[in-house]
Motif scaffolding. Structure first.
Motif, mmCIF file in Angstrom:
data_model
loop_
_atom_site.group_PDB
_atom_site.id
_atom_site.type_symbol
_atom_site.label_atom_id
_atom_site.label_comp_id
_atom_site.label_asym_id
_atom_site.label_seq_id
_atom_site.Cartn_x
_atom_site.Cartn_y
_atom_site.Cartn_z
ATOM 1 N N ALA A 28 32.703 53.981 55.356
ATOM 2 C CA ALA A 28 34.091 54.452 55.282
ATOM 3 C C ALA A 28 34.962 53.768 56.326
ATOM 4 N N TYR A 29 34.503 53.720 57.549
ATOM 5 C CA TYR A 29 35.323 53.131 58.610
ATOM 6 C C TYR A 29 35.511 51.634 58.400
ATOM 7 N N THR A 30 34.458 50.948 57.973
ATOM 8 C CA THR A 30 34.557 49.508 57.734
ATOM 9 C C THR A 30 35.527 49.203 56.604
ATOM 10 N N ILE A 31 35.434 49.946 55.518
ATOM 11 C CA ILE A 31 36.336 49.722 54.386
ATOM 12 C C ILE A 31 37.774 50.037 54.787
ATOM 13 N N TRP A 32 37.980 51.117 55.493
ATOM 14 C CA TRP A 32 39.323 51.523 55.933
ATOM 15 C C TRP A 32 39.965 50.457 56.816
ATOM 16 N N THR A 33 39.232 50.022 57.827
ATOM 17 C CA THR A 33 39.791 49.005 58.718
ATOM 18 C C THR A 33 39.948 47.670 58.004
ATOM 19 N N GLY A 34 39.045 47.371 57.093
ATOM 20 C CA GLY A 34 39.131 46.109 56.354
ATOM 21 C C GLY A 34 40.343 46.061 55.444
ATOM 22 N N ILE A 35 40.591 47.165 54.728
ATOM 23 C CA ILE A 35 41.783 47.219 53.873
ATOM 24 C C ILE A 35 43.026 47.053 54.747
ATOM 25 N N GLY A 36 43.030 47.728 55.873
ATOM 26 C CA GLY A 36 44.162 47.603 56.796
ATOM 27 C C GLY A 36 44.330 46.191 57.323
ATOM 28 N N ALA A 37 43.224 45.549 57.677
ATOM 29 C CA ALA A 37 43.291 44.189 58.221
ATOM 30 C C ALA A 37 43.764 43.187 57.180
ATOM 31 N N ILE A 38 43.153 43.227 56.004
ATOM 32 C CA ILE A 38 43.549 42.291 54.944
ATOM 33 C C ILE A 38 44.971 42.586 54.469
ATOM 34 N N GLY A 39 45.294 43.862 54.362
ATOM 35 C CA GLY A 39 46.644 44.234 53.933
ATOM 36 C C GLY A 39 47.699 43.805 54.937
ATOM 37 N N ALA A 40 47.451 44.052 56.213
ATOM 38 C CA ALA A 40 48.410 43.658 57.248
ATOM 39 C C ALA A 40 48.533 42.139 57.311
ATOM 40 N N PHE A 41 47.426 41.445 57.142
ATOM 41 C CA PHE A 41 47.421 39.985 57.114
ATOM 42 C C PHE A 41 48.295 39.492 55.960
ATOM 43 N N THR A 42 48.120 40.072 54.790
ATOM 44 C CA THR A 42 48.881 39.681 53.604
ATOM 45 C C THR A 42 50.367 39.996 53.776
ATOM 46 N N VAL A 43 50.669 41.192 54.268
ATOM 47 C CA VAL A 43 52.069 41.573 54.504
ATOM 48 C C VAL A 43 52.705 40.650 55.543
ATOM 49 N N GLY A 44 51.940 40.299 56.554
ATOM 50 C CA GLY A 44 52.449 39.382 57.571
ATOM 51 C C GLY A 44 52.870 38.054 56.972
ATOM 52 N N ILE A 45 52.065 37.553 56.049
ATOM 53 C CA ILE A 45 52.386 36.270 55.412
ATOM 54 C C ILE A 45 53.539 36.419 54.428
ATOM 55 N N VAL A 46 53.434 37.396 53.532
ATOM 56 C CA VAL A 46 54.398 37.534 52.439
ATOM 57 C C VAL A 46 55.747 38.080 52.911
ATOM 58 N N VAL A 47 55.729 39.090 53.759
ATOM 59 C CA VAL A 47 56.969 39.766 54.149
ATOM 60 C C VAL A 47 57.558 39.200 55.441
ATOM 61 N N LEU A 48 56.687 38.917 56.410
ATOM 62 C CA LEU A 48 57.177 38.511 57.728
ATOM 63 C C LEU A 48 57.162 37.005 57.959
#
Length: 107
Positions: free
Chosen positions: A58-78
């Motif tokens: 659970a913790y690995t999946i949660w942090t992973g979704i957050g990491a990949i999502g933040a990485f993607t948002v950083g590229i696409v939005v920021l």
């Protein structure tokens, strides 16, 4: 149901990380409130999913979704850099998430 809660918790982690960035060090009210509300909701859903999912998964999946999502948002939005090495790192994180999910053996 636990997996759905976990995915939503991970997506909320992406929301609060972006809102935190936009809060400018918690000096802007609306992004600061969005950060706190989505952070609490994310933690609550993570906790609820941990009632049935293993802690490590659970913790690995949660942090992973957050990491990949933040990485993607950083590229696409920021407009952050999408260098080959950063993309490779993200691909490795994503492959780790897939392996973690497959290793649990439940749907």
């Amino acid at each position: 149901m636990a997996w759905i809660m976990l995915v939503v918790a991970g997506l909320l982690e992406v929301v609060w990380s972006l809102a935190m960035k936009q809060s400018d060090g918690f000096t802007r009210l609306v992004p600061s409130v969005v950060t706190l509300v989505t952070m609490v909701a994310s933690f609550a859903l993570l906790a609820a999913s941990m009632k049935t999912l293993p802690l490590g998964t659970a913790y690995t999946i949660w942090t992973g979704i957050g990491a990949i999502g933040a990485f993607t948002v950083g590229i696409v939005v920021l407009g952050e850099a999408a260098t080959p090495l950063r993309l490779l790192a993200a691909a490795l994180i994503l492959s780790g998430l897939v392996l973690m999910k497959v290793s649990t053996g439940d749907a």
